[in-house]
Design an enzyme around this catalytic site. Structure first.
Site, short mmCIF file in Angstrom:
data_model
loop_
_atom_site.label_atom_id
_atom_site.label_comp_id
_atom_site.label_asym_id
_atom_site.label_seq_id
_atom_site.Cartn_x
_atom_site.Cartn_y
_atom_site.Cartn_z
N GLU A 94 0.80 -1.22 0.00
CA GLU A 94 0.00 0.00 0.00
C GLU A 94 0.83 1.27 0.00
O GLU A 94 0.50 2.24 -0.69
CB GLU A 94 -0.96 0.01 1.19
N HIS A 108 -10.69 -4.73 10.26
CA HIS A 108 -11.29 -4.65 8.92
C HIS A 108 -12.60 -3.88 8.89
O HIS A 108 -13.34 -3.97 7.90
CB HIS A 108 -11.59 -6.07 8.41
C1 LIG Z 1 -2.24 -4.64 4.17
C2 LIG Z 1 -3.29 -5.47 3.57
N1 LIG Z 1 -3.57 -5.31 2.26
C3 LIG Z 1 -4.54 -6.05 1.68
C4 LIG Z 1 -5.24 -6.97 2.41
C5 LIG Z 1 -6.33 -7.81 1.76
N2 LIG Z 1 -5.85 -9.18 1.65
C6 LIG Z 1 -6.17 -10.10 2.57
S1 LIG Z 1 -5.45 -11.54 2.27
C7 LIG Z 1 -4.70 -10.99 0.89
C8 LIG Z 1 -3.82 -11.92 0.11
C9 LIG Z 1 -2.66 -12.37 0.90
O1 LIG Z 1 -2.05 -13.45 0.30
P1 LIG Z 1 -0.89 -14.27 0.98
O2 LIG Z 1 -0.06 -13.36 1.82
O3 LIG Z 1 -0.20 -15.03 -0.07
O4 LIG Z 1 -1.62 -15.25 2.00
P2 LIG Z 1 -2.63 -16.45 1.68
O5 LIG Z 1 -4.00 -15.85 1.75
O6 LIG Z 1 -2.31 -17.01 0.37
O7 LIG Z 1 -2.44 -17.40 2.80
C10 LIG Z 1 -5.04 -9.67 0.66
C11 LIG Z 1 -4.60 -8.87 -0.49
C12 LIG Z 1 -4.93 -7.09 3.77
N3 LIG Z 1 -5.59 -7.94 4.57
N4 LIG Z 1 -3.95 -6.35 4.32
#
Ligand SMILES: Cc1ncc(C[n+]2csc(CCOP(=O)(O)OP(=O)(O)O)c2C)c(N)n1
Ligand SMILES: [Mg+2]
Lengths: 339, 323
Positions: free
Chosen positions: B60, B129
């Site tokens: 971000e 959230h």
């Molecule tokens: C700072 C932030 N940006 C965006 C999000 C929205 N978000 C939640 S999970 C996610 C994907 C994360 O993927 P990863 O780190 O690979 O974990 P996985 O879900 O695959 O276990 C996003 C973009 C968030 N929770 N926090």
């Protein structure tokens, strides 16, 4: 290459490890899988709400890593944390009750699926901000060092956290200060709908260790023994005061990103290939093949786990909702914590 | 005029502005192939291509910062933050950079950047959230804060934001995306800094914005049955703030209440109340009231979450006390 070496370690581990430990791996992985199946069912029945991210498929990472720690070691996790929490030894009852939003839940109904916490088991929380846990792990490591204690901190995060500044800042600082932290990146190849190669310039994620002067390895995250072996090494290093390590465990989530994601961005073929590498079926096959356990013993474990989960659901169902008075509680520490 | 949803209205505004101005482009997490976490950018990638609808890594601070830089470089970026909660990681680029650049360089540089983000509670997403953070941005000179409640305003305000050169925080409410309303086709601009009197009344002024506008309307209808005639004003933008319309109303009714989903303490309602006192103290027959979110993080449990948030019933209760 890194993978090959880890495979060797894993194969050796299988031969030398005692039955009790192997069956414990099996039991913990089955517990997580069945727990998540039940959570999905309860979610579709409206008993669990909000965001809910399941861990099915990734069990070998949590179990392999956490079984390489002592009870007193710390774990920091993400919003996909049911598996880490259960693997750390937290009572399934208290986890399920939290998902149900009940007063008896780990966070008394204030947290939900994404925010589990258990101080006693040293499960230091699930955080829903991608990358948010890494600086906390650095700080826990600092506290351990400060108090001259022997623990290590094991920090789980997804591939999606690597582009965040927090990842790079935490690796640098823990390495500079030689803090006892094990960074475990669960590379399931997707952050929501985005493929790793569309988000990160270096797809071999373990290589981010090198500029930060710490060991980095990629292990097969579908193989509990491989993860276990790599974590043992990292933990020994951390305990010796030599600083942090980065472990990249390649894995796959068998379900969508969350309960509301049908995962249309993945092909059925890709899903099938990974299903064939199911960490639980694999371990079962190996145990049977090497004569380390028989069908009856493994089935008995499945039945024990089923009973534990039924009990957890019943406990959650029967538990009271938090009273409205607790709405304003825990914003500040009672009496400001004055001693 | 067509009946379309808040989500579709935003999508329409984006398409029209992408068509209209080559300098406009969109970037953010999952805005392209996925069509946006809330599907606001659905279908845009197929029409406009990756150059103008750009998926980003989860980063971000640099997504927003790159938006600031691109704006300084002559483009008109629209940055989508998946939710405003994650915008907190970008506070440095928003507050120390986007908001300061025009001023601290003596007007020689400008940052025509629109940062869009959903916010708000109601889906049991828990403390990290579910926040409504408009007050954080209202507190910072140099940023416009735009916060539509209706589909028509979602379109008209977003288009207006792209026709001016200040950095904008454009806040959408997560529970409004499916709300439908009449939206003019084609070119339609809602002026920034002009409140909308949604319902006229003589007994009480209810000032609101975003999702709470709907609660205010519901409360006003309930109050009508009790013989209380409430006026409802949707501010639509917090900076610029149309205090003139509010004060005119208060002069008529003698009573004012501010309803918003941010936390009660230090919320936008405090600023609005203060401005009402400054401009219309002598016209007030009662203290200005605030109906807002309790000063607690948002809990997960459904019953607790509901109790933490302002509701139509809360508005009615406070109104009954006032009149
Ligand atoms: C700072 C932030 N940006 C965006 C999000 C929205 N978000 C939640 S999970 C996610 C994907 C994360 O993927 P990863 O780190 O690979 O974990 P996985 O879900 O695959 O276990 C996003 C973009 C968030 N929770 N926090
Ligand atoms: Mg991932």
């Amino acid at each position: 290459m890194a993978l090959e070496r880890e495979k060797h370690i894993a194969e050796r581990a299988l031969l030398t490890m005692g039955e009790t430990q192997l069956l414990d791996f099996y039991r913990r992985m089955v517990l997580i899988r069945r727990f998540e199946d039940k959570v999905a069912e309860m979610y579709s029945r409206g008993k669990i709400t909000g965001f809910c991210h399941l861990y099915a498929g990734e069990e070998a990472v949590a179990v392999g890593a956490i079984s390489a720690l002592y009870d007193k070691d710390f774990v920091v996790s993400t919003y996909r944390e049911h598996g880490h929490c259960l693997a750390k030894g937290v009572a399934p009852r208290a986890v399920m009750a939290e998902l149900f939003g009940k007063a008896t839940g780990l966070s008394r109904g204030h947290g939900g699926s994404m925010h589990l916490f258990d101080a006693e088991q040293r499960f230091m929380g699930g955080y829903a901000i991608v990358g948010g846990g890494l600086p906390l792990a650095a700080g826990l490591g600092l506290a351990v060092r400060y108090k001259e204690e022997p623990q290590v901190v094991c920090c789980f995060f997804g591939d999606g956290a690597l582009p965040q500044g927090a990842f790079h800042e935490a690796l640098n600082m823990t390495s500079l200060w030689k803090l006892p932290v094990i960074f475990i990146c669960e590379n399931n190849f997707y952050g929501m709908g985005t493929l790793v190669q569309n988000a990160i310039c270096q797809e071999e994620l373990y290589k981010f260790a090198e500029p930060y002067k710490m060991p980095g390895v990629r292990v097969d995250g579908m193989d509990v023994l491989a993860v276990h072996g790599a974590t043992l090494e990292a933990a020994a290093r951390a305990r010796e005061g030599e600083g942090p390590s980065l472990i990249e465990a390649t894995t796959y989530r068998f379900r969508g990103h969350s309960m509301s994601d049908p995962a249309e961005y993945r092909s059925k073929r890709e899903e099938r290939i990974w299903q064939e590498r199911d960490p639980i079926k694999n371990l079962r096959r190996k145990l049977l093949h090497d004569g380390r356990a028989n069908e009856a013993r493994l089935d008995a474990i499945e039945n024990e786990v089923a009973a534990v989960i039924d009990d957890a659901v019943k406990f959650a169902e029967d538990s009271p909702e938090p009273s409205l008075e607790t709405l304003g509680k825990y914003v500040y520490v009672d009496g400001n914590g004055a001693e | 005029m067509a009946q379309i949803s808040y989500r579709e209205a935003l999508n329409q505004a984006l398409r029209e502005e992408l068509d209209r101005d080559e300098r406009v482009f969109i970037m953010g997490e999952e805005v392209g192939y996925f069509g946006g976490a809330f599907k606001v950018t659905d279908g845009l990638l197929a029409v406009y291509g990756e150059k103008r609808v750009r998926d980003t890594p989860i980063a971000e601070l640099t997504i927003v910062g790159a938006g600031v830089g691109a704006a300084m470089g002559g483009l008109k970026p629209i940055v989508e933050l998946m939710t405003i909660n994650f915008g907190l990681l970008a506070m440095d680029q928003i507050v120390n950079h986007a908001a300061k650049i025009h001023y601290m360089f003596g007007g020689h540089a400008k940052v025509p950047l629109v940062i869009r983000a959903p916010q708000g509670a109601g889906h049991q997403l828990g403390a990290q959230h579910s926040q409504s953070l408009e007050a954080y941005f209202l507190h910072c000179p140099g940023l416009l804060v735009v916060i539509p409640a209706t589909p028509a305003d979602a379109k008209g305000l977003l288009k207006s934001c792209l026709r001016q050169d200040n950095p904008v925080i454009f806040l959408e409410h997560e529970t409004l995306y499916g709300v439908k309303g009449e939206v003019p086709d084609g070119e339609y601009l809602t002026p920034l800094g002009q409140a909308n009197v949604l319902r006229e009344g003589k007994d009480l002024t209810i000032v609101s914005y975003s999702k709470c506008v709907y609660d205010a309307i519901a409360a006003a209808e309930a109050l009508e049955n009790e013989g209380v005639d409430a006026e409802v004003i949707d501010l639509r933008t917090l900076n610029p703030l149309d205090i003139t319309t509010v004060v005119e109303s208060v002069r008529k009714t003698g009573k004012a209440m501010v309803v918003y989903e941010g936390w009660r303490t230090g919320g936008a309602g405090a600023e609005i109340a203060a401005q009402i006192y400054e401009a219309a103290f002598d016209d007030l027959d009662a203290p200005v009231e605030r109906v807002a979110t309790l000063d607690t993080p948002i809990p997960y449990n459904a019953r607790l979450e509901k109790a933490a948030l302002p509701s139509a019933a809360d508005i009615v209760k406070v109104a009954e006390r006032m009149v």
